[in-house]
Design a protein around this motif. Sequence first.
Motif, PDB file in Angstrom:
ATOM      1  N   ALA A 250      24.223  14.671  69.444  1.00 39.33           N
ATOM      2  CA  ALA A 250      25.640  14.486  70.374  1.00 39.33           C
ATOM      3  C   ALA A 250      25.625  13.000  70.543  1.00 39.33           C
ATOM      4  N   SER A 251      24.822  12.181  71.103  1.00 44.15           N
ATOM      5  CA  SER A 251      24.889  10.920  71.120  1.00 44.15           C
ATOM      6  C   SER A 251      25.179  10.036  70.135  1.00 44.15           C
ATOM      7  N   MET A 252      24.829  10.351  68.820  1.00 42.72           N
ATOM      8  CA  MET A 252      25.168   9.472  67.689  1.00 42.72           C
ATOM      9  C   MET A 252      26.685   9.506  67.598  1.00 42.72           C
ATOM     10  N   PRO A 253      27.525  10.392  67.446  1.00 39.33           N
ATOM     11  CA  PRO A 253      29.099  10.148  67.274  1.00 39.33           C
ATOM     12  C   PRO A 253      29.489   9.665  68.225  1.00 39.33           C
ATOM     13  N   ILE A 254      29.063  10.018  69.622  1.00 40.61           N
ATOM     14  CA  ILE A 254      29.706   9.178  70.828  1.00 40.61           C
ATOM     15  C   ILE A 254      29.570   7.541  70.934  1.00 40.61           C
ATOM     16  N   ILE A 255      28.399   7.426  70.462  1.00 36.11           N
ATOM     17  CA  ILE A 255      28.024   5.751  70.518  1.00 36.11           C
ATOM     18  C   ILE A 255      28.875   5.054  69.218  1.00 36.11           C
ATOM     19  N   ALA A 256      28.778   5.995  68.036  1.00 33.49           N
ATOM     20  CA  ALA A 256      29.595   5.372  66.841  1.00 33.49           C
ATOM     21  C   ALA A 256      31.046   5.400  66.952  1.00 33.49           C
ATOM     22  N   TYR A 257      31.694   6.528  67.582  1.00 35.19           N
ATOM     23  CA  TYR A 257      32.912   6.343  67.916  1.00 35.19           C
ATOM     24  C   TYR A 257      33.693   5.378  68.967  1.00 35.19           C
ATOM     25  N   ASN A 258      32.776   4.934  69.917  1.00 33.19           N
ATOM     26  CA  ASN A 258      33.172   3.987  71.103  1.00 33.19           C
ATOM     27  C   ASN A 258      32.949   2.803  70.585  1.00 33.19           C
TER      28      ASN A 258
ATOM     29  N   ASP B 299      26.607   3.625  78.802  1.00 30.26           N
ATOM     30  CA  ASP B 299      26.515   4.977  79.542  1.00 30.26           C
ATOM     31  C   ASP B 299      25.743   6.026  78.649  1.00 30.26           C
ATOM     32  N   CYS B 300      26.374   6.374  77.440  1.00 30.55           N
ATOM     33  CA  CYS B 300      25.689   6.982  76.736  1.00 30.55           C
ATOM     34  C   CYS B 300      24.285   6.862  76.505  1.00 30.55           C
ATOM     35  N   LEU B 301      23.787   5.475  76.275  1.00 27.69           N
ATOM     36  CA  LEU B 301      22.406   5.599  76.079  1.00 27.69           C
ATOM     37  C   LEU B 301      21.703   5.521  77.296  1.00 27.69           C
ATOM     38  N   LYS B 302      22.111   5.137  78.398  1.00 24.58           N
ATOM     39  CA  LYS B 302      21.528   5.477  79.660  1.00 24.58           C
ATOM     40  C   LYS B 302      21.312   6.847  79.901  1.00 24.58           C
ATOM     41  N   TYR B 303      22.195   7.617  79.738  1.00 25.94           N
ATOM     42  CA  TYR B 303      22.071   9.191  80.087  1.00 25.94           C
ATOM     43  C   TYR B 303      21.144  10.015  79.183  1.00 25.94           C
ATOM     44  N   SER B 304      21.134   9.283  77.809  1.00 22.76           N
ATOM     45  CA  SER B 304      20.567  10.121  76.833  1.00 22.76           C
ATOM     46  C   SER B 304      19.074   9.609  76.905  1.00 22.76           C
TER      47      SER B 304
ATOM     48  N   ILE C 230      15.680   7.703  71.003  1.00 25.53           N
ATOM     49  CA  ILE C 230      16.897   7.302  71.641  1.00 25.53           C
ATOM     50  C   ILE C 230      17.387   6.067  71.119  1.00 25.53           C
ATOM     51  N   LEU C 231      16.525   5.301  71.282  1.00 23.77           N
ATOM     52  CA  LEU C 231      16.929   3.717  70.641  1.00 23.77           C
ATOM     53  C   LEU C 231      17.126   3.693  69.280  1.00 23.77           C
ATOM     54  N   SER C 232      16.412   4.371  68.470  1.00 23.78           N
ATOM     55  CA  SER C 232      16.592   4.364  67.075  1.00 23.78           C
ATOM     56  C   SER C 232      17.953   5.025  66.743  1.00 23.78           C
ATOM     57  N   THR C 233      18.394   6.079  67.451  1.00 23.64           N
ATOM     58  CA  THR C 233      19.608   6.624  67.360  1.00 23.64           C
ATOM     59  C   THR C 233      20.658   5.696  67.772  1.00 23.64           C
ATOM     60  N   TYR C 234      20.563   4.837  68.654  1.00 26.28           N
ATOM     61  CA  TYR C 234      21.589   3.640  69.139  1.00 26.28           C
ATOM     62  C   TYR C 234      21.687   2.637  67.885  1.00 26.28           C
ATOM     63  N   TYR C 235      20.483   2.393  67.358  1.00 26.16           N
ATOM     64  CA  TYR C 235      20.617   1.351  66.180  1.00 26.16           C
ATOM     65  C   TYR C 235      21.527   1.988  65.187  1.00 26.16           C
TER      66      TYR C 235
ATOM     67  N   CYS D 151      10.662  -1.719  69.629  1.00 26.13           N
ATOM     68  CA  CYS D 151      11.739  -0.968  69.631  1.00 26.13           C
ATOM     69  C   CYS D 151      12.716  -1.531  70.912  1.00 26.13           C
ATOM     70  N   ILE D 152      12.142  -1.924  71.900  1.00 25.52           N
ATOM     71  CA  ILE D 152      12.844  -2.624  73.094  1.00 25.52           C
ATOM     72  C   ILE D 152      13.330  -3.804  72.701  1.00 25.52           C
ATOM     73  N   TYR D 153      12.479  -4.609  72.024  1.00 23.85           N
ATOM     74  CA  TYR D 153      12.807  -6.070  71.618  1.00 23.85           C
ATOM     75  C   TYR D 153      14.016  -5.809  70.582  1.00 23.85           C
ATOM     76  N   LEU D 154      14.062  -4.851  69.675  1.00 23.54           N
ATOM     77  CA  LEU D 154      15.390  -4.753  68.832  1.00 23.54           C
ATOM     78  C   LEU D 154      16.412  -4.297  69.530  1.00 23.54           C
ATOM     79  N   ALA D 155      16.238  -3.397  70.524  1.00 21.05           N
ATOM     80  CA  ALA D 155      17.252  -2.921  71.169  1.00 21.05           C
ATOM     81  C   ALA D 155      18.237  -3.962  71.865  1.00 21.05           C
ATOM     82  N   LYS D 156      17.561  -5.059  72.524  1.00 21.31           N
ATOM     83  CA  LYS D 156      17.964  -6.104  73.276  1.00 21.31           C
ATOM     84  C   LYS D 156      18.797  -6.884  72.067  1.00 21.31           C
ATOM     85  N   LYS D 157      18.095  -7.082  70.958  1.00 21.86           N
ATOM     86  CA  LYS D 157      18.882  -7.918  70.006  1.00 21.86           C
ATOM     87  C   LYS D 157      19.911  -7.472  69.439  1.00 21.86           C
TER      88      LYS D 157
END
Length: 446
Positions: free
Chosen positions: A295-303, A314-319, A374-379, A430-436
């Motif tokens: 669910a979060s993948m297309p939401i983040i990609a779309y936005n 917001d999507c990342l936080k709630y996920s 979740i962070l991997s999906t974010y990337y 993972c956290i380091y890469l998310a910040k990057k």
Amino acid sequence: MENKMGRKKMLPLIISMSIPTIFSMFVISLYNIVDSFYISKISEKAFRAVSLVFPIQTIIIALSVGTGIGANALIARYLGMNETKKANIIANNSILLSAIIAAVVFILGNRYSYAFLNMYSTDSEVILYGTRYMKIITRFSFFWIIQIMSEKIIQATGNMFYPMLSQLMGAVINIILDPIMIFGYGFIPSMGIAGAAYATIISQIFGASFCFSYLLKSKNLIHFNLRYMKPDFKEIKNIYIIAAPSILLQAIPAILNFGLNRILIQVAESAVSVMGIFYKLQSFVLMPIFGLTQASMPIIAYNYGARIKSRINDCLKYSIIASLSIMTIGTILFWAIPDKLIKIFNPTDDILEMGIIALKIISTTFILAAISIILSTYYQALGNGFYSLVVAAMRQLIIILPLANIFIKYGINYTWYAWPISEVFSLILCIYLAKKIYRERVKYLK
């Protein structure tokens, strides 16, 4: 009309899009456990054989889901940019790629199934069970691959209902057919482990037909059309820029499984059954998380395509919050009733004793893994699947296998400590890469 992924309030949007996928993943997890329960009723050796074939099934999933994720992210991004024609080209080329993947699986699976099983077991009965099961699964993989790909295409449009029904239909049919085809009923003869494989194939045929029929409707935003199926090598390249890391990402558990089976078999082949039980039970916890990521993948990609930073954040936080909640429940269950969970699979006494310790130790990683997944999906949604690959390799390969190979020399129960050690180091990365990636791709959006 503006797509709901760009306008609807984020929390209700995530809930509305994730509940169908989480529910369907929950049913699939239930199917995995029920399927394994019936196979374990045949014999422990039959269960061990299916556990040995499991990495092959994971590779098939990796090729299908990885390609689907690449298509999913691109379709969602093009829709966010109002490029509907390009989105349709991506979708139809993905169907073509599915047929190619299925052909390769058919050829390799039928030619090398016996050789593969012979590498991991000296028990002729286990080899016979595994070869029979693997040949059937690979011969009819086309329907499974088409079902997965169609679901990913439909999900990219924000429609989670049809994929949910497809998965639900397949799981329910499989649960019903398993005991009938394994043990026989009425005019249907007892087919043993072959019956389990055929039950799976029949359920996939229904699921694929249901999903693919949706894509045949020309009134849909994305639909099947032969004129869009002509190979577009530029777009196929774009798919695999995202998909290649995703395929490797999905394949890493299979590589881990291959390696672990080789390590564990040094102690006892029954240890392979312990890992098989753990992976089946773990899927009950992880599948809802994967439903959430779908669910979060297309939401983040779309936005990201629409350049709306606040909605991405917001999507990342709630996920992450939802993922942590699910994993916490899973951890509590694995610690509170590990013996009852293992007994679902009719274990021998040594498998039960070994399994209780394994479940308790490895489940300590669940909460940490919640954030990493979740962070991997974010990337991936932001177009950088390589980061997801790096994190997955760290979590499930680079650290675990060497440590497991060292720890097993001190006893089988020490082997399981490789998981929590690996997860701690992986989360830091993972956290380091998310910040990057936030600084590089999100920070300066509107």
